[in-house]
Design a protein around this motif. Structure first.
Motif, short mmCIF file in Angstrom:
data_model
loop_
_atom_site.label_atom_id
_atom_site.label_comp_id
_atom_site.label_asym_id
_atom_site.label_seq_id
_atom_site.Cartn_x
_atom_site.Cartn_y
_atom_site.Cartn_z
N PRO A 2 -5.21 -9.99 10.81
CA PRO A 2 -4.47 -8.41 10.66
C PRO A 2 -4.22 -8.30 9.51
O PRO A 2 -3.90 -9.05 8.77
CB PRO A 2 -3.25 -8.84 11.49
CG PRO A 2 -2.87 -9.94 12.39
CD PRO A 2 -4.26 -10.61 12.19
N LYS A 3 -4.15 -7.43 9.39
CA LYS A 3 -3.79 -6.74 8.08
C LYS A 3 -2.07 -6.90 7.98
O LYS A 3 -1.61 -6.88 9.19
CB LYS A 3 -3.90 -5.12 7.45
CG LYS A 3 -5.32 -4.81 7.32
CD LYS A 3 -5.65 -3.15 6.83
CE LYS A 3 -6.79 -2.66 7.14
NZ LYS A 3 -7.60 -1.55 6.85
N MET A 4 -1.65 -6.69 6.75
CA MET A 4 -0.17 -6.95 6.56
C MET A 4 0.37 -5.33 6.54
O MET A 4 -0.28 -4.77 5.54
CB MET A 4 0.42 -7.45 4.97
CG MET A 4 0.79 -8.46 5.40
SD MET A 4 1.20 -9.76 3.87
CE MET A 4 2.56 -9.13 3.52
N LEU A 58 9.93 -8.06 -3.85
CA LEU A 58 9.06 -6.77 -3.32
C LEU A 58 7.79 -6.01 -2.78
O LEU A 58 7.88 -5.50 -1.46
CB LEU A 58 9.86 -4.96 -4.39
CG LEU A 58 9.84 -3.75 -3.62
CD1 LEU A 58 10.98 -3.60 -2.22
CD2 LEU A 58 10.39 -2.81 -5.27
N ALA A 59 7.00 -7.01 -3.96
CA ALA A 59 5.03 -6.58 -3.46
C ALA A 59 5.17 -7.34 -1.90
O ALA A 59 3.94 -6.42 -1.20
CB ALA A 59 4.66 -7.12 -5.18
N GLN A 60 5.43 -8.14 -1.68
CA GLN A 60 4.83 -8.44 -0.34
C GLN A 60 4.90 -7.04 0.17
O GLN A 60 4.61 -7.11 1.99
CB GLN A 60 6.03 -10.16 -0.04
CG GLN A 60 5.14 -10.91 0.91
CD GLN A 60 6.02 -11.96 0.91
OE1 GLN A 60 7.33 -11.98 0.89
NE2 GLN A 60 5.25 -12.54 1.57
N GLY A 61 6.03 -6.65 0.44
CA GLY A 61 6.90 -5.80 1.77
C GLY A 61 5.65 -4.39 1.13
O GLY A 61 6.31 -3.21 2.13
N LEU A 62 6.04 -3.86 0.15
CA LEU A 62 5.12 -2.67 -0.30
C LEU A 62 3.76 -2.75 -0.68
O LEU A 62 3.31 -3.59 -1.35
CB LEU A 62 6.17 -2.01 -1.50
CG LEU A 62 6.57 -0.85 -1.58
CD1 LEU A 62 6.48 -0.09 -0.05
CD2 LEU A 62 7.12 -0.11 -2.62
N ASN A 64 1.49 -0.63 -2.15
CA ASN A 64 1.21 0.26 -3.47
C ASN A 64 1.24 -0.34 -4.50
O ASN A 64 1.17 0.17 -6.05
CB ASN A 64 1.25 1.83 -3.50
CG ASN A 64 2.65 2.04 -3.18
OD1 ASN A 64 3.52 1.14 -3.29
ND2 ASN A 64 3.63 3.05 -3.40
N ILE A 65 1.94 -1.66 -4.80
CA ILE A 65 2.13 -2.53 -6.12
C ILE A 65 1.55 -3.56 -6.52
O ILE A 65 0.34 -4.12 -5.43
CB ILE A 65 3.83 -3.46 -5.69
CG1 ILE A 65 5.51 -1.84 -5.10
CG2 ILE A 65 3.84 -4.08 -7.14
CD1 ILE A 65 6.26 -3.00 -5.22
N LYS A 66 1.29 -3.02 -7.56
CA LYS A 66 0.21 -3.91 -8.23
C LYS A 66 0.69 -5.20 -8.83
O LYS A 66 1.22 -5.02 -10.23
CB LYS A 66 -1.39 -2.89 -9.43
CG LYS A 66 -1.37 -2.57 -8.31
CD LYS A 66 -2.19 -0.74 -9.16
CE LYS A 66 -2.50 -0.29 -9.08
NZ LYS A 66 -2.05 0.94 -8.05
N GLY A 67 0.71 -6.60 -8.59
CA GLY A 67 0.54 -7.15 -9.24
C GLY A 67 1.26 -8.53 -8.07
O GLY A 67 2.70 -8.65 -7.70
#
Length: 67
Positions: A2-4, A58-62, A64-67
């Motif tokens: 499943p997608k995150m 933060l990138a794990q929960g959002l 549209n963050i690149k990186g």
């Protein structure tokens, strides 16, 4: 697999700039503003760029963050 899913509360708390930087909001700007000086409120109104180490977390929960 499943997608995150995007963490919904994070969508409103952070803004992504056009270049991919993450802008955050400062604390202490929501209530009891009559007791704070104009200078303090003015400084709190700015939105600083988030530190690179915090962006990684933060990138794990959002999505549209690149990186």
């Amino acid at each position: 697999m499943p997608k995150m899913k995007t963490h919904s509360s994070l969508k409103d708390r952070f803004k992504i700039t056009g270049t991919g930087k993450v802008m955050r909001y400062k604390a202490y700007k929501n209530h009891l503003l009559s007791g704070k000086s104009a200078r303090q409120k003015r400084v709190l109104a700015t939105n600083p760029v988030m530190a690179p180490g915090d962006v990684k977390r933060l990138a794990q929960g959002l999505a549209n963050i690149k990186g």
